[in-house]
Write a protein that holds these residues in place. Sequence first.
Motif, PDB file in Angstrom:
ATOM      1  N   ASP A 180       0.956  -1.416   0.213  1.00 62.24           N
ATOM      2  CA  ASP A 180      -0.243   0.123   0.013  1.00 62.24           C
ATOM      3  C   ASP A 180       0.737   1.433  -0.196  1.00 62.24           C
ATOM      4  O   ASP A 180       1.851   1.468   1.043  1.00 62.24           O
ATOM      5  N   PRO A 181       0.838   2.386  -1.106  1.00 62.63           N
ATOM      6  CA  PRO A 181       1.807   3.321  -0.863  1.00 62.63           C
ATOM      7  C   PRO A 181       1.778   4.428   0.604  1.00 62.63           C
ATOM      8  O   PRO A 181       3.388   4.764   0.327  1.00 62.63           O
ATOM      9  N   GLU A 182       0.702   4.565   1.092  1.00 64.74           N
ATOM     10  CA  GLU A 182       0.855   5.034   2.668  1.00 64.74           C
ATOM     11  C   GLU A 182       1.472   4.552   3.525  1.00 64.74           C
ATOM     12  O   GLU A 182       2.157   5.073   4.571  1.00 64.74           O
ATOM     13  N   TYR A 183       1.930   3.377   3.284  1.00 62.49           N
ATOM     14  CA  TYR A 183       3.561   3.055   4.411  1.00 62.49           C
ATOM     15  C   TYR A 183       4.715   2.648   3.344  1.00 62.49           C
ATOM     16  O   TYR A 183       4.548   1.615   2.246  1.00 62.49           O
ATOM     17  N   ALA A 184       5.533   3.626   3.363  1.00 64.22           N
ATOM     18  CA  ALA A 184       6.947   3.566   2.339  1.00 64.22           C
ATOM     19  C   ALA A 184       8.217   4.168   3.422  1.00 64.22           C
ATOM     20  O   ALA A 184       7.803   4.542   4.837  1.00 64.22           O
ATOM     21  N   ARG A 185       9.380   3.087   3.166  1.00 64.30           N
ATOM     22  CA  ARG A 185      10.024   3.858   3.838  1.00 64.30           C
ATOM     23  C   ARG A 185      11.180   5.096   2.925  1.00 64.30           C
ATOM     24  O   ARG A 185      12.013   5.581   3.348  1.00 64.30           O
ATOM     25  N   THR A 186      10.534   4.457   1.628  1.00 64.51           N
ATOM     26  CA  THR A 186      11.420   5.866   0.808  1.00 64.51           C
ATOM     27  C   THR A 186       9.811   5.607  -0.024  1.00 64.51           C
ATOM     28  O   THR A 186       9.601   4.901  -0.645  1.00 64.51           O
ATOM     29  N   TRP A 187      10.637   7.157  -0.631  1.00 63.69           N
ATOM     30  CA  TRP A 187       9.699   7.313  -1.802  1.00 63.69           C
ATOM     31  C   TRP A 187       9.984   8.698  -2.763  1.00 63.69           C
ATOM     32  O   TRP A 187      10.718   9.132  -2.383  1.00 63.69           O
ATOM     33  N   VAL A 188       9.449   8.666  -4.266  1.00 63.02           N
ATOM     34  CA  VAL A 188      10.012   9.689  -5.114  1.00 63.02           C
ATOM     35  C   VAL A 188       8.893  10.885  -4.818  1.00 63.02           C
ATOM     36  O   VAL A 188       7.872   9.980  -5.302  1.00 63.02           O
ATOM     37  N   GLU A 189       8.508  12.271  -4.794  1.00 65.36           N
ATOM     38  CA  GLU A 189       8.329  13.273  -5.335  1.00 65.36           C
ATOM     39  C   GLU A 189       8.497  13.710  -5.962  1.00 65.36           C
ATOM     40  O   GLU A 189       9.351  13.917  -6.294  1.00 65.36           O
ATOM     41  N   ARG A 190       7.800  14.594  -6.850  1.00 64.75           N
ATOM     42  CA  ARG A 190       7.830  15.009  -8.224  1.00 64.75           C
ATOM     43  C   ARG A 190       7.827  16.310  -7.216  1.00 64.75           C
ATOM     44  O   ARG A 190       6.991  17.302  -7.584  1.00 64.75           O
ATOM     45  N   HIS A 191       8.350  17.115  -8.031  1.00 68.19           N
ATOM     46  CA  HIS A 191       8.846  19.083  -8.087  1.00 68.19           C
ATOM     47  C   HIS A 191       8.618  19.558  -8.591  1.00 68.19           C
ATOM     48  O   HIS A 191       9.682  19.560  -9.531  1.00 68.19           O
ATOM     49  N   THR A 192       7.191  20.418  -8.929  1.00 72.36           N
ATOM     50  CA  THR A 192       6.550  21.159 -10.510  1.00 72.36           C
ATOM     51  C   THR A 192       7.046  22.927 -10.080  1.00 72.36           C
ATOM     52  O   THR A 192       6.163  23.068  -9.171  1.00 72.36           O
ATOM     53  N   THR A 193       8.265  23.465 -10.849  1.00 72.97           N
ATOM     54  CA  THR A 193       8.379  25.192 -10.196  1.00 72.97           C
ATOM     55  C   THR A 193       7.637  25.248 -11.471  1.00 72.97           C
ATOM     56  O   THR A 193       7.880  24.988 -12.484  1.00 72.97           O
ATOM     57  N   THR A 194       6.680  26.878 -10.940  1.00 70.02           N
ATOM     58  CA  THR A 194       6.081  26.684 -12.426  1.00 70.02           C
ATOM     59  C   THR A 194       6.752  28.831 -11.857  1.00 70.02           C
ATOM     60  O   THR A 194       7.354  28.716 -11.360  1.00 70.02           O
ATOM     61  N   SER A 195       5.844  29.992 -13.236  1.00 69.10           N
ATOM     62  CA  SER A 195       6.764  30.950 -13.625  1.00 69.10           C
ATOM     63  C   SER A 195       6.764  31.306 -12.063  1.00 69.10           C
ATOM     64  O   SER A 195       7.818  32.622 -11.886  1.00 69.10           O
ATOM     65  N   ASP A 196       5.896  31.641 -11.355  1.00 67.53           N
ATOM     66  CA  ASP A 196       5.829  32.244 -10.369  1.00 67.53           C
ATOM     67  C   ASP A 196       6.913  31.981  -9.281  1.00 67.53           C
ATOM     68  O   ASP A 196       6.709  32.552  -7.831  1.00 67.53           O
ATOM     69  N   GLY A 197       7.345  30.816  -9.522  1.00 59.68           N
ATOM     70  CA  GLY A 197       8.413  30.836  -8.363  1.00 59.68           C
ATOM     71  C   GLY A 197       7.563  29.534  -6.984  1.00 59.68           C
ATOM     72  O   GLY A 197       8.488  29.086  -6.650  1.00 59.68           O
ATOM     73  N   THR A 198       6.218  29.469  -7.653  1.00 57.41           N
ATOM     74  CA  THR A 198       6.217  28.241  -6.546  1.00 57.41           C
ATOM     75  C   THR A 198       6.439  27.108  -6.897  1.00 57.41           C
ATOM     76  O   THR A 198       6.603  26.674  -7.728  1.00 57.41           O
ATOM     77  N   VAL A 199       6.457  25.879  -6.093  1.00 57.49           N
ATOM     78  CA  VAL A 199       7.456  24.180  -5.811  1.00 57.49           C
ATOM     79  C   VAL A 199       5.743  23.770  -5.601  1.00 57.49           C
ATOM     80  O   VAL A 199       5.739  23.653  -4.776  1.00 57.49           O
ATOM     81  N   HIS A 200       5.273  23.247  -7.013  1.00 56.11           N
ATOM     82  CA  HIS A 200       4.057  21.933  -6.341  1.00 56.11           C
ATOM     83  C   HIS A 200       4.541  20.678  -6.631  1.00 56.11           C
ATOM     84  O   HIS A 200       5.221  20.452  -7.298  1.00 56.11           O
TER      85      HIS A 200
END
Length: 327
Positions: free
Chosen positions: A136-156
């Motif tokens: 199940d994805p809610e249980y993890a010792r390690t995971w990978v996030e996607r950091h998307t930066t838009t032109s206004d400098g916000t990191v999603h």
Amino acid sequence: MIDVNERLDPEPPAVPAVPAVPAPPAVPAVPAVPAPPDPGPDSLPDGRVSLSYAGVSRRQLLTLGAVAVPCLAGATVLFDWLSGLTDGGVAANAEPIVARYDPAVHRWGFVVDTNTCIGCGLCGVACKAENHVPKDPEYARTWVERHTTTSDGTVHVDSPDGGIDGYEPGAPPATLAGSSVTDVRFVARLCMQCENSPCTGVCPVGATYRTPDGIILVDEERCIGCGYCVVACPYGARYIVPAGGDMPRGVAGVADKCTFCYHRITTGRRPACVEACPVGARTFGDLNDPASPVSVALREKPTKTLKSDLGTKPRVFYVGLEGEVDA
């Protein structure tokens, strides 16, 4: 009238003599093996001396073996008998003999290169298989996030299913369709092995503790599953092991987290996620060793730690992240 001098019972028959047991045959003398001379032309590449050069013939070797085998067999029977006198004998699951590990001389560290990571998710797959983490994805010792930066400098930041199924390279999430995207990178997450760890301070029974080499572990026998450490961790790196058919090889109801694969690194191996990464985005090593891969990476590349303003002093360092790491 009975004569008192006459015996009432007849004289018993004479007992036949016991035949003498023949003496056992003499054990043949073990032929003396001459001491090997200095290594000569018949010596083997590793320095051992061949039998022909040592002066031992094949016939002498076979004679010696014929005498030694019964002795060894008798010793084996004696050992088995003595083992039965102990409580349970020799442990069936005895640990293999390995070089002694001294945690006091190590200080483990980790470097994640977000410029290199491709978001394939193989690290998460390897971790779950190695450490018996629930699927199940809610249980993890390690995971990978996607950091998307838009032109206004916000990191999603998003991480569908912990990124275990992988991402499309360079693609932003569907929620940002039509937005002006300036950067997309993948950030592997795991326990930071903080030097000032909040989790160890809040555990009411001392089940969460730090080893001399700086790894935070959980004692399953002492953990009461209160969840204080899960809440205290500012990196979301802990979970409570669930009960059920998909329970890992741990104890249900206790806390679990990344341990840098402590069972591997203490025997000279690397963490499973490091070995599984196809592009070398994860680097692990001893911070006390200037020549280790992690020490070299820290010297050659600029790095940052996540949420450094909290003063937790993580031992996981990131290459390629910008200001959002301080948020």
